[in-house]
Design an enzyme around this catalytic site. Structure first.
Site, mmCIF file in Angstrom:
data_model
loop_
_atom_site.group_PDB
_atom_site.id
_atom_site.type_symbol
_atom_site.label_atom_id
_atom_site.label_comp_id
_atom_site.label_asym_id
_atom_site.label_seq_id
_atom_site.Cartn_x
_atom_site.Cartn_y
_atom_site.Cartn_z
ATOM 1 N N ASP A 56 48.894 34.509 27.607
ATOM 2 C CA ASP A 56 48.949 33.990 28.981
ATOM 3 C C ASP A 56 50.349 34.320 29.540
ATOM 4 O O ASP A 56 51.322 34.350 28.792
ATOM 5 C CB ASP A 56 48.740 32.473 28.931
ATOM 6 C CG ASP A 56 48.580 31.831 30.302
ATOM 7 O OD1 ASP A 56 47.446 31.473 30.646
ATOM 8 O OD2 ASP A 56 49.597 31.681 31.019
ATOM 9 N N HIS B 123 50.115 24.073 27.869
ATOM 10 C CA HIS B 123 51.302 23.368 28.391
ATOM 11 C C HIS B 123 51.311 21.871 28.055
ATOM 12 O O HIS B 123 52.315 21.202 28.305
ATOM 13 C CB HIS B 123 51.370 23.498 29.920
ATOM 14 C CG HIS B 123 51.517 24.900 30.415
ATOM 15 N ND1 HIS B 123 52.529 25.735 29.991
ATOM 16 C CD2 HIS B 123 50.789 25.627 31.309
ATOM 17 C CE1 HIS B 123 52.394 26.912 30.600
ATOM 18 N NE2 HIS B 123 51.344 26.873 31.392
ATOM 19 N N ASP C 185 46.227 35.587 33.263
ATOM 20 C CA ASP C 185 46.966 35.576 34.529
ATOM 21 C C ASP C 185 48.110 36.586 34.579
ATOM 22 O O ASP C 185 48.879 36.611 35.547
ATOM 23 C CB ASP C 185 47.458 34.157 34.868
ATOM 24 C CG ASP C 185 47.995 33.417 33.663
ATOM 25 O OD1 ASP C 185 48.192 34.044 32.613
ATOM 26 O OD2 ASP C 185 48.222 32.196 33.768
ATOM 27 N N HIS D 135 52.229 32.576 31.287
ATOM 28 C CA HIS D 135 53.126 31.422 31.215
ATOM 29 C C HIS D 135 53.437 31.088 29.756
ATOM 30 O O HIS D 135 52.565 31.206 28.898
ATOM 31 C CB HIS D 135 52.482 30.202 31.888
ATOM 32 C CG HIS D 135 52.124 30.430 33.324
ATOM 33 N ND1 HIS D 135 50.880 30.874 33.709
ATOM 34 C CD2 HIS D 135 52.859 30.297 34.450
ATOM 35 C CE1 HIS D 135 50.857 31.000 35.034
ATOM 36 N NE2 HIS D 135 52.051 30.669 35.506
HETATM 37 ZN ZN LIG Z 1 49.082 30.805 32.694
#
Ligand SMILES: [Zn+2]
Length: 345
Positions: free
Chosen positions: A163, A126, A250, A165
């Site tokens: 992931d 990120h 995750d 996200h």
């Molecule tokens: Zn994540």
């Protein structure tokens, strides 16, 4: 024969303190390191990373962001973003996390190993050029990809971000750059709420970004089916010289932040698929870097499943037997979105 696997680990990653109640906690790595000692002692090559040099970090991050990171060394606990606390030694862990990925690139290109897992924190996908966010300080994978391009003159790197996200930092950085093909599966309803399917790259990078928003109801079979249908033609057509995996865990059903229902079978299945494709389409090196995953047990089991596939080459049957209609429809939709670029044909 299994692959020769290197890992990078270092106790200094534990010095990145985030406070007692933050999910991105040092115990995530403590648990993984213990598992490595119990399960893989003598079966992986252990590398001790060195902090990255400033010139490589500067290729991705602005002087302002780097200066802000260094200034945190003066403080006991502060925050670089509302969700991203740092302590006085976090900057060192961040520097080292990048260094571990660069070490991975060197080891892989130098053929010291076939696959490399940088077991690091803080995570990176990120992090934007000018700021931290989403628990990430420096963009470990973006910096390492650019390093591989510049040092080893690589022209085609595939980044797979599994992931849950969306890895907005990697996505944005290479959005107009065909030398890095970014493929992400993620939940659009979670931070950073980006990665729509029709975002496919821009300029000379058009067609070299593949965003696949996942349905929360997807099973292991669905996820493995999806990766198989997408990665098989992609690797055949794009012919990556290096594959980097933004390996967050995750999307696991037990994760307290992700809202999905996958298990370690998905990570084993995709890894087995990558090993199979590697055997078919050329011995491309595999660089994994740890991103998210906030349930200690499932995180550790998932990392174990990936390493076991790489080392033992189980040849796990990754043909998903019963994908759902939703998974089949999503694959069709991704193929249709990318039909004009030819990379998924
Ligand atoms: Zn994540």
């Amino acid at each position: 024969m299994g692959l020769k696997v290197g890992i990078a680990r270092d106790e200094r990653f534990l010095e990145h303190k985030t406070g007692h109640f933050h999910p991105e906690h040092p115990n995530r790595l403590t648990s993984i390191y213990r598992m490595i000692d119990q399960e893989f002692s003598g079966r992986v090559i252990d590398f001790k990373p060195e902090p990255a040099s400033l010139e490589h970090i500067e290729r991705v991050h602005t002087p302002g962001h780097i200066r802000q990171m260094l200034k945190t060394a003066e403080l006991r606990l502060t925050s670089l973003a509302p969700d991203t606390p740092v302590s006085a030694t976090s900057y060192l862990a961040a520097w080292l996390a990048v260094g571990a990925c660069l070490k991975g690139v060197d080891c892989l290109i130098g053929r010291e190993c076939d696959a490399f897992f940088a077991l690091v924190r803080p995570p990176g996908h990120h992090a934007l050029p000018d700021r931290a966010g989403g628990f990430c300080l420096f963009n470990n994978i973006a910096i390492a990809a650019l390093y591989a391009i510049e040092k080893y003159k690589l022209e085609r790197i595939l980044v797979i971000d599994w992931d849950i996200h969306h890895g907005n930092g990697i996505h944005d950085f290479f959005y107009e750059d065909r030398r890095v093909l970014y493929l992400s599966t993620h939940d659009l309803m979670l931070y950073p709420y980006s990665g729509e399917i029709d975002q496919t790259g821009k300029g000379t990078g058009e067609g070299y970004t593949i965003n696949i928003p996942l349905d929360r109801s997807f099973s292991d079979d669905d996820a493995i089916y999806l990766y198989q249908e997408i990665l098989t033609p992609l690797i055949r057509n794009y012919k990556p010289q290096l594959i980097m995996i933004a390996a967050g865990f995750d999307a696991h059903a037990d994760d307290p932040i992700g809202r999905s229902r996958l298990t370690e079978k998905t990570y084993a299945g995709i890894t087995a698929l990558l090993v199979r494709l590697r055997n078919t389409y050329g011995p491309f090196p595999l660089l994994f870097s740890l991103e998210g995953g906030y349930d200690q047990r499932s995180l550790t089991q998932s990392v174990k499943a990936v390493l076991a596939e790489l080392i033992n080459e189980h040849e796990t049957e990754s043909n998903a037997s019963t994908p759902s209609q939703d998974a089949i429809a999503l694959v069709k939709s991704v193929q249709a979105t990318h039909a004009r670029y030819g990379v998924l044909k």
